[in-house]
Design an enzyme around this catalytic site. Structure first.
Site, PDB file in Angstrom:
ATOM      1  CB  ALA A 120      -0.926  -0.025   1.200  1.00  0.00           C
ATOM      2  CG  ASN A 188       1.240  -6.446   6.623  1.00  0.00           C
ATOM      3  OD1 ASN A 188       1.904  -7.315   7.154  1.00  0.00           O
ATOM      4  ND2 ASN A 188      -0.079  -6.408   6.713  1.00  0.00           N
ATOM      5  CG  HIS A 218       0.497   4.427   4.133  1.00  0.00           C
ATOM      6  ND1 HIS A 218       0.390   4.018   5.449  1.00  0.00           N
ATOM      7  CD2 HIS A 218      -0.295   3.586   3.426  1.00  0.00           C
ATOM      8  CE1 HIS A 218      -0.426   2.972   5.523  1.00  0.00           C
ATOM      9  NE2 HIS A 218      -0.863   2.704   4.314  1.00  0.00           N
TER      10      HIS A 218
END
Ligand SMILES: NC(=O)c1ccc[n+]([C@@H]2O[C@H](COP(=O)([O-])OP(=O)(O)OC[C@H]3O[C@@H](n4cnc5c(N)ncnc54)[C@H](O)[C@@H]3O)[C@@H](O)[C@H]2O)c1
Length: 267
Positions: A120, A188, A218
């Protein structure tokens, strides 16, 4: 043609399976495995290739590349079995690799590969290049909607009242190894960043709960000999699993495409 086996038929597994079935990847899906075989049978019934639903060992035996899209807990069984057979593997539950550097050594000895897609986040290509030189600091800030954090062991253990938050709140700050353990289903990316830089460079992670948030955002900042890098990804969550970003499955598909194409772009 590359033979791919799949462990886990959830949000990511289903997207990968459909991509192979629609021939986006020049590969054959040879077997599906899941702790809930009924889910795997349901998926198989929707695919033109009708891959068989099999036990984990059988799936690994049938594959050139065994794909894990299940859970960190599943890695404890999946990785040793794939290593024992010298099988290449693609891992999505990356946090489960931290603390298991012995697996990397065994893979070297067996001559098999462990592929970790960017998942991601973006920028691991540049960060790997940057890591050839000295890295001074690497930081990840993940802003997550309350829905993606609800029920996390860390949140429950500390009695964090997510529903009563009225503004963005930092609920975790610490090393990537700790973040991956504290939030096994949602951090992760912290583990992937950890693995992309040299083990001697610290990777600091901040997790921010966002009331009324709808995207997993993020931000990565890295400073080092190369200069400075800043990457921000605003991720749309998967429709079937709000903890998982749509980009994560796309990253797995892109990694599998890489294995079958002559041209590779990026680090
Ligand atoms: N690398 C990344 O950036 C990234 C991003 C998002 C999710 N993930 C991780 O990828 C994995 C899959 O994500 P998802 O959204 O598809 O999850 P999901 O919950 O939608 O589906 C997981 C599937 O795996 C099966 N499963 C779970 N544990 C198992 C086990 N021990 N043995 C056999 N089957 C098992 C479940 O029954 C389910 O069908 C998760 O670990 C998730 O945290 C990684």
């Amino acid at each position: 043609m590359l033979k791919i086996g799949l462990l886990g038929v959830g949000a990511i597994g289903r997207t990968i399976a459909k991509a192979i079935d629609e021939k986006q990847i020049n590969a054959r899906l040879v077997g599906l495995s899941d702790q809930e075989p009924a889910l795997a049978r349901d998926l198989s019934a929707t695919l033109a290739s009708r891959p068989p639903v099999v036990a984990l060992e059988e799936m690994i035996d049938m594959s050139d590349v065994a794909v894990e899209a299940a859970s960190q807990a599943a890695l404890a069984e999946f990785v040793p079995k794939a290593l024992a057979r010298g099988r290449d593997m693609l891992i999505m539950s990356v946090g489960g690799l931290l603390g298991h550097e012995d697996w990397f050594r065994q893979a070297e000895e067996k001559g098999c590969k462990i592929y970790v897609p960017s998942g991601a986040i973006a920028g691991l290509d540049g960060i790997k290049s940057a890591s050839v030189g000295k890295i001074e600091a690497a930081e990840l800030t993940s802003r997550k909607p309350v829905a993606a954090l609800r029920g996390s062991k860390y949140v429950v253990d500390r009695g964090i009242q997510l529903e009563s938050l009225t503004e963005e709140t930092v609920i975790f700050e610490g090393p990537a190894e700790q973040a991956a353990r504290a939030f096994p289903a949602t951090s992760n990316v912290a583990a992937s960043l950890r693995l992309a830089v040299e083990p001697t460079s610290p990777v600091c992670v901040r997790i921010v709960a966002v009331p009324d948030g709808s995207e997993n955002v993020h931000e990565i900042r890295v400073r080092g000999e190369f200069g400075r890098l800043w990457v921000r990804v605003e991720n749309v969550p998967s429709k079937s699993n709000p903890r998982t970003s749509q980009l994560a499955a796309f990253a797995a598909i892109a990694t599998l495409k890489n294995l079958t194409q002559a041209l590779r772009v990026g680090t």
